[in-house]
Write an enzyme that holds these catalytic residues in place. Structure first.
Site, PDB file in Angstrom:
ATOM      1  N   LEU A 358      38.706  50.409  -8.789  1.00 22.02           N
ATOM      2  CA  LEU A 358      37.465  52.160  -8.075  1.00 22.02           C
ATOM      3  C   LEU A 358      37.643  52.427  -7.040  1.00 22.02           C
ATOM      4  O   LEU A 358      37.756  53.464  -6.667  1.00 22.02           O
ATOM      5  CB  LEU A 358      36.102  50.926  -8.133  1.00 22.02           C
ATOM      6  CG  LEU A 358      35.295  50.494  -9.784  1.00 22.02           C
ATOM      7  CD1 LEU A 358      34.064  50.108  -8.527  1.00 22.02           C
ATOM      8  CD2 LEU A 358      34.589  51.994  -9.996  1.00 22.02           C
ATOM      9  N   GLY A 359      38.835  52.227  -6.657  1.00 23.65           N
ATOM     10  CA  GLY A 359      39.521  52.330  -5.224  1.00 23.65           C
ATOM     11  C   GLY A 359      39.938  51.679  -4.191  1.00 23.65           C
ATOM     12  O   GLY A 359      39.634  50.266  -4.768  1.00 23.65           O
ATOM     13  N   GLY A 361      40.754  50.330  -0.483  1.00 23.14           N
ATOM     14  CA  GLY A 361      40.364  51.427   1.628  1.00 23.14           C
ATOM     15  C   GLY A 361      41.212  50.314   1.884  1.00 23.14           C
ATOM     16  O   GLY A 361      41.782  49.395   1.312  1.00 23.14           O
ATOM     17  N   GLY A 362      40.511  50.249   3.054  1.00 20.96           N
ATOM     18  CA  GLY A 362      41.197  49.396   4.642  1.00 20.96           C
ATOM     19  C   GLY A 362      41.656  48.192   3.874  1.00 20.96           C
ATOM     20  O   GLY A 362      42.453  46.926   4.883  1.00 20.96           O
ATOM     21  N   PHE A 363      40.811  47.412   3.127  1.00 20.68           N
ATOM     22  CA  PHE A 363      40.520  45.712   3.737  1.00 20.68           C
ATOM     23  C   PHE A 363      40.972  45.341   2.048  1.00 20.68           C
ATOM     24  O   PHE A 363      42.055  44.221   2.241  1.00 20.68           O
ATOM     25  CB  PHE A 363      39.964  45.603   3.667  1.00 20.68           C
ATOM     26  CG  PHE A 363      39.082  45.581   5.008  1.00 20.68           C
ATOM     27  CD1 PHE A 363      39.013  45.531   6.234  1.00 20.68           C
ATOM     28  CD2 PHE A 363      37.590  46.759   4.812  1.00 20.68           C
ATOM     29  CE1 PHE A 363      38.849  45.588   7.691  1.00 20.68           C
ATOM     30  CE2 PHE A 363      36.924  46.716   6.235  1.00 20.68           C
ATOM     31  CZ  PHE A 363      37.881  46.398   7.535  1.00 20.68           C
ATOM     32  N   VAL A 366      39.099  47.606  -4.361  1.00 23.12           N
ATOM     33  CA  VAL A 366      37.367  47.288  -5.342  1.00 23.12           C
ATOM     34  C   VAL A 366      37.473  47.521  -7.021  1.00 23.12           C
ATOM     35  O   VAL A 366      38.409  48.551  -7.212  1.00 23.12           O
ATOM     36  CB  VAL A 366      36.051  48.382  -4.857  1.00 23.12           C
ATOM     37  CG1 VAL A 366      35.322  47.513  -5.289  1.00 23.12           C
ATOM     38  CG2 VAL A 366      36.522  48.543  -3.646  1.00 23.12           C
ATOM     39  N   ASP A 477      31.584  49.770   9.954  1.00 23.41           N
ATOM     40  CA  ASP A 477      31.747  50.815   9.833  1.00 23.41           C
ATOM     41  C   ASP A 477      31.779  51.802   9.026  1.00 23.41           C
ATOM     42  O   ASP A 477      31.306  52.012   7.781  1.00 23.41           O
ATOM     43  CB  ASP A 477      33.112  49.836   8.300  1.00 23.41           C
ATOM     44  CG  ASP A 477      33.993  50.341   8.294  1.00 23.41           C
ATOM     45  OD1 ASP A 477      34.226  51.833   8.494  1.00 23.41           O
ATOM     46  OD2 ASP A 477      34.962  50.143   7.086  1.00 23.41           O
TER      47      ASP A 477
HETATM   48  N1  LIG Z   1      29.262  48.788  -4.565  1.00 17.41           N
HETATM   49  C1  LIG Z   1      30.298  49.414  -5.625  1.00 17.41           C
HETATM   50  N2  LIG Z   1      29.862  50.392  -7.369  1.00 17.41           N
HETATM   51  C2  LIG Z   1      30.393  51.553  -6.807  1.00 17.41           C
HETATM   52  N3  LIG Z   1      31.894  52.086  -6.717  1.00 17.41           N
HETATM   53  C3  LIG Z   1      31.994  51.207  -5.284  1.00 17.41           C
HETATM   54  C4  LIG Z   1      31.351  50.288  -4.669  1.00 17.41           C
HETATM   55  N4  LIG Z   1      31.907  49.375  -3.299  1.00 17.41           N
HETATM   56  C5  LIG Z   1      33.426  50.577  -3.638  1.00 17.41           C
HETATM   57  N5  LIG Z   1      33.682  50.883  -4.241  1.00 17.41           N
HETATM   58  C6  LIG Z   1      34.323  52.363  -4.568  1.00 17.41           C
HETATM   59  O1  LIG Z   1      35.562  51.583  -4.239  1.00 17.41           O
HETATM   60  C7  LIG Z   1      35.978  52.583  -3.010  1.00 17.41           C
HETATM   61  C8  LIG Z   1      36.637  52.271  -2.613  1.00 17.41           C
HETATM   62  O2  LIG Z   1      35.966  50.778  -1.491  1.00 17.41           O
HETATM   63  P1  LIG Z   1      36.557  49.962  -0.215  1.00 17.41           P
HETATM   64  O3  LIG Z   1      35.768  49.747   0.486  1.00 17.41           O
HETATM   65  O4  LIG Z   1      37.676  49.160  -0.593  1.00 17.41           O
HETATM   66  O5  LIG Z   1      37.436  51.435   0.083  1.00 17.41           O
HETATM   67  P2  LIG Z   1      36.598  52.864   1.687  1.00 17.41           P
HETATM   68  O6  LIG Z   1      35.051  52.242   1.217  1.00 17.41           O
HETATM   69  O7  LIG Z   1      36.832  53.757   0.886  1.00 17.41           O
HETATM   70  O8  LIG Z   1      37.237  51.713   2.710  1.00 17.41           O
HETATM   71  P3  LIG Z   1      37.231  50.613   3.180  1.00 17.41           P
HETATM   72  O9  LIG Z   1      37.652  49.685   3.382  1.00 17.41           O
HETATM   73  O10 LIG Z   1      37.111  50.901   5.099  1.00 17.41           O
HETATM   74  O11 LIG Z   1      35.172  50.386   2.790  1.00 17.41           O
HETATM   75  C9  LIG Z   1      34.952  53.218  -2.087  1.00 17.41           C
HETATM   76  O12 LIG Z   1      35.504  54.436  -2.495  1.00 17.41           O
HETATM   77  C10 LIG Z   1      34.474  53.438  -3.776  1.00 17.41           C
HETATM   78  O13 LIG Z   1      34.090  55.048  -4.798  1.00 17.41           O
END
Ligand SMILES: Nc1ncnc2c1ncn2[C@@H]1O[C@H](COP(=O)(O)OP(=O)(O)OP(=O)(O)O)[C@@H](O)[C@H]1O
Ligand SMILES: *[C@@H]1O[C@H](CO)[C@@H](O)[C@H](O)[C@H]1NC(C)=O
Ligand SMILES: *[C@@H]1O[C@H](CO)[C@@H](O)[C@H](O)[C@H]1NC(C)=O
Ligand SMILES: *[C@@H]1O[C@H](CO)[C@@H](O)[C@H](O)[C@H]1NC(C)=O
Ligand SMILES: *[C@@H]1O[C@H](CO)[C@@H](O)[C@H](O)[C@H]1NC(C)=O
Ligand SMILES: *[C@@H]1O[C@H](CO)[C@@H](O)[C@H](O)[C@H]1NC(C)=O
Ligand SMILES: *[C@@H]1O[C@H](CO)[C@@H](O)[C@H](O)[C@H]1NC(C)=O
Ligand SMILES: [Mg+2]
Length: 673
Positions: A358-359, A361-363, A366, A477
């Site tokens: 899905l994407g 992020g910093g950690f 997903v 965050d």
């Molecule tokens: N519960 C969820 N349901 C649907 N999509 C999600 C969910 N959680 C995360 N995502 C998707 O996954 C992507 C990546 O999330 P992730 O939390 O890893 O990165 P971030 O939010 O951009 O940065 P951070 O690491 O600071 O949270 C998000 O941009 C979102 O679109």
């Protein structure tokens, strides 16, 4: 007169002598030595105990046995064939109980040999060129144990009448009609003794073949029967015998006793006098196997079983390692209900495959998944972590947060801990994160009503974390990508507490600040401490982001300068047209007062001085309209020393990715000078 009479007597005695020299019948109750008038050819032999053994285990050979004296079948060369009859007892032993080599036949032939008969399906009777040729003058009754389609065989266990050809003129499944008129099957290769009767009637030309199990009387109804004049087939003098052939499988054909008669019935056999069949002896190869079986099995076990066992063990170990998890004592009571099996998550996400991403992020990344049992859609966040201590605190925190359910928090379904990573499992939010609706020319933009709904949702979630829950929880965050939209486009805050996992450390010299550029409050950077006020700062930036449809930090096209959203909105305010900061994509349907209020609230929340920032309780009152925002002028805020943005200190040197990044506190301070 006398001489005439004398001549008559001479002729009579001659003819009597003649006919007495002609064989009318013979009987063999076993073929015991001294054996007269029987010739065996090919692989046929007579065993010492008196069995006529038509073949041995040699492959693809023929065996023949003939009564060596000619039999007069016709009174004159052009006459009709006299009645004749024969009976014999035979048995077939096969290497395999259900398969056999080729069969055997009773044969009437012009010679006491069949030198041109070939083995296998030709049964030693004919060969490929002469099969079917009338010049053969061969009559036979075949007991065939192989089905040959070329000869129209009905099955692999049949009895047939053959005239000059292996294509039987009549045939039947081996068996007999019993006294009650029922047909009973017999298996030719059953190793059992069976008796056969063949009768030809010279007047009616009826050929009857019957068989029955040993010691059973001759069936009244024949098995195979046909009317056929044999006069053109048989010559005046013929020889009777047996023919047999082997193929590639091993079988043995025995004749135990035989009688024959022409112009009368074949004499009955004395069944009790017949020789005994040999006990079926295991072959040399079987004895070899019996002897060496234990050794062979051990070798086979060593060669096959041990490597596969090793393979199995390695596979199990590999699987165990692949699905390994870590579980400590403190977790067992704490997180029982929240622990999920890595295996389940692995299968839910189909092995964390790329398509389900899905994407990132910093950690970590997903992945979308579907729980195997419940079919529930989930989002699995894979976080790699180094700090075990931070993890412990984090897990206890998320578990306690997991217990709290709030309509504006992304529900945490559970977690799973592995050697160097943590997996967090959330409800899947079908509409993704808020940032996707704001900038980068989104496919879908949100109207003002939807935006204010999201803002209110996030505010109440943050208020819940800060004040309503039994302990103060700092999100650390808050940002648009951590606001997820559920099916009704409610804003739901996710990823709480994660920043703490990375920022943790007891030594203030090395403590790192985690958060996302643009959302980091200056005091947070300065002290390395996250507080509720630093969350409010980020929330303020989020408010401005939502209203303006603009990233927290945008790079100016012309100059390449980084513009902080707070500065940008503030400039509009100073110029007295704060509403111009709003997102042009909003269109015309919006509440001017509300937009203006939210913009000002955003500026207030993201004030560089923490004490200016209102607590979430107050933010909610402003948003609901329960309290009026203090009527501040930009100069008021400025006059109290509003230092906007933090990027003035390190913006140029700082890495800007938009995702959470870790800021080294020391380098920020030195870089700021
Ligand atoms: N519960 C969820 N349901 C649907 N999509 C999600 C969910 N959680 C995360 N995502 C998707 O996954 C992507 C990546 O999330 P992730 O939390 O890893 O990165 P971030 O939010 O951009 O940065 P951070 O690491 O600071 O949270 C998000 O941009 C979102 O679109
Ligand atoms: C089969 O019989 C033939 C002829 O009697 C003989 O030469 C041969 O050795 C026999 N084979 C076996 C395996 O007994
Ligand atoms: C037998 O038949 C053949 C041909 O049909 C004939 O040539 C011959 O003369 C006949 N012999 C007798 C004895 O009838
Ligand atoms: C076989 O029989 C035919 C006719 O009866 C005869 O001509 C021939 O010589 C015989 N051959 C042998 C090998 O006995
Ligand atoms: C078949 O048998 C005939 C005699 O009946 C002989 O002339 C011929 O050569 C044989 N053919 C083969 C292929 O053995
Ligand atoms: C039958 O066999 C004879 C002698 O072997 C031969 O001359 C004749 O052509 C054969 N007939 C057929 C139809 O094969
Ligand atoms: C006898 O054998 C035939 C053919 O193999 C089979 O169809 C039939 O069922 C058998 N009958 C009995 C009673 O076993
Ligand atoms: Mg996130």
């Amino acid at each position: 007169m006398f001489s005439k009479l004398f001549i008559f007597f001479i002729i009579l005695s001659q003819s009597l002598q003649d006919s007495s020299s002609q064989v009318l019948s013979f009987t063999y109750n076993g073929f015991h030595p001294p054996l007269t008038d029987i010739s065996v050819q090919g692989i046929a032999t007579v065993t010492p105990n008196g069995l006529l053994k038509l073949n041995n285990i040699t492959q693809r050979e023929t065996g023949h046995a003939f009564y060596t004296k000619p039999i007069r079948f016709k009174d004159s060369p052009n006459g009709t064939v006299s009645s004749f009859s024969t009976t014999f007892v035979f048995a077939i032993h096969s290497e395999f109980p259900i398969l056999s080599s080729h069969g055997m036949a009773f044969v009437v032939a012009p010679n006491a040999s069949l030198p041109y008969g070939t083995p296998s399906q030709y049964l030693g009777l004919f060969n490929i060129t002469n099969d079917g040729n009338e010049t053969n003058h061969v009559f036979a009754v075949e007991f065939d144990t192989v089905m040959n389609i070329e000869f129209n065989d009905i099955n692999n266990n049949h009895v047939g009448i053959d005239i000059n050809s292996l294509k039987s003129v009549q045939s039947s499944q081996a068996g007999y009609w019993d006294e009650t008129g029922q047909f009973k099957n017999l298996s030719l290769i059953s190793r059992k003794r069976m008796q056969v009767w063949v009768d030809y009637d010279g007047l009616t030309h009826q050929i009857d073949v019957s068989m029955s199990p040993f010691r059973k009387s001759k069936p009244t109804k024949p098995l195979v029967s046909i009317a056929r004049d044999l006069s053109s087939v048989l010559l005046q003098d013929m020889f009777v015998g047996f023919s047999s052939a082997t193929g590639s499988l091993q079988s043995e054909h025995f004749v135990l006793g035989w009688s024959f008669g022409v112009n009368g019935k074949a004499p009955p056999l004395s069944l009790s006098k017949l020789p005994k069949l040999p006990r079926w002896e295991p072959r040399k190869i079987d004895i070899f196997f019996k002897k060496w079986m234990p050794t062979i099995s051990i070798v086979v076990i060593l060669l096959v079983f041990v490597p596969s066992l090793i393979f199995l063990v390695r596979f199990i170990l590999w699987r165990k390692r692949k699905f390994a998890e870590e579980l400590e004592d403190w977790e067992t009571n704490l997180g029982k209900n929240y622990r999920l099996k890595f295996k389940d998550l692995y299968y839910a996400t189909q092995g964390f495959k790329e398509e389900g991403l899905l994407g990132s992020g910093g950690f970590g990344s997903v992945y979308k998944g579907v729980m195997p049992k419940t079919r529930q859609e989930i989002a699995v966040k894979r976080v790699s972590n180094e700090s075990q201590q931070g993890l412990k605190e984090f897990v206890s925190e998320i578990v306690s947060i997991g217990r709290m359910s709030h309509r504006n928090l992304v529900p945490l379904l559970g977690y799973c801990r592995r050697k160097n990573e943590l997996l967090l499992v959330y409800d899947y939010m079908p509409n993704g994160s808020l940032d996707k609706y704001l900038y980068n020319s989104p496919e879908l933009t949100l109207g003002w009503k939807q935006r204010i709904k999201v803002i209110n949702g996030v505010a109440s979630a943050l208020f819940f974390l800060h004040e309503e829950w039994e302990q103060v929880v700092i999100h650390r965050d808050v940002k648009s990508s951590n606001v997820l939209l559920d099916t009704e486009y409610n804003g739901r805050l996710g990823d709480f507490g994660l920043a703490r996992l990375c920022g943790h450390g007891s030594d203030p010299q090395t403590t790192r600040v985690a958060g996302t550029w643009g959302y980091l409050a200056p005091d947070h950077v300065r002290t390395g401490h996250a507080t509720t006020a630093t969350d409010v700062f980020a929330f303020g930036v989020l408010l401005l982001e939502v209203v303006c449809g603009r990233r927290p930090i945008e790079i100016q096209n012309e100059s390449g300068e980084r513009v902080f959203i707070v500065d940008w909105v503030f400039r509009f305010w100073i110029e007295g047209n704060i509403l111009d900061a709003k997102d042009p994509k909003l269109g015309s349907v919006y509440d001017r007062r509300e937009v203006e209020m939210v913009l000002k609230l955003g500026l207030m929340c993201s004030h560089s001085e923490p004490y200016i920032r209102p607590p979430m309780r107050q933010v909610i009152q402003y948003l609901r309209g329960d309290a009026m925002l203090p009527d501040l002028s930009p100069l008021d805020l400025h006059g109290r020393g509003m230092m906007l943005g933090i990027h003035h200190g390190f913006g140029e040197s700082g890495m800007f990715t938009g995702a959470t990044s870790i800021v080294d506190y020391d380098s920020i301070l030195s870089g700021g000078r």
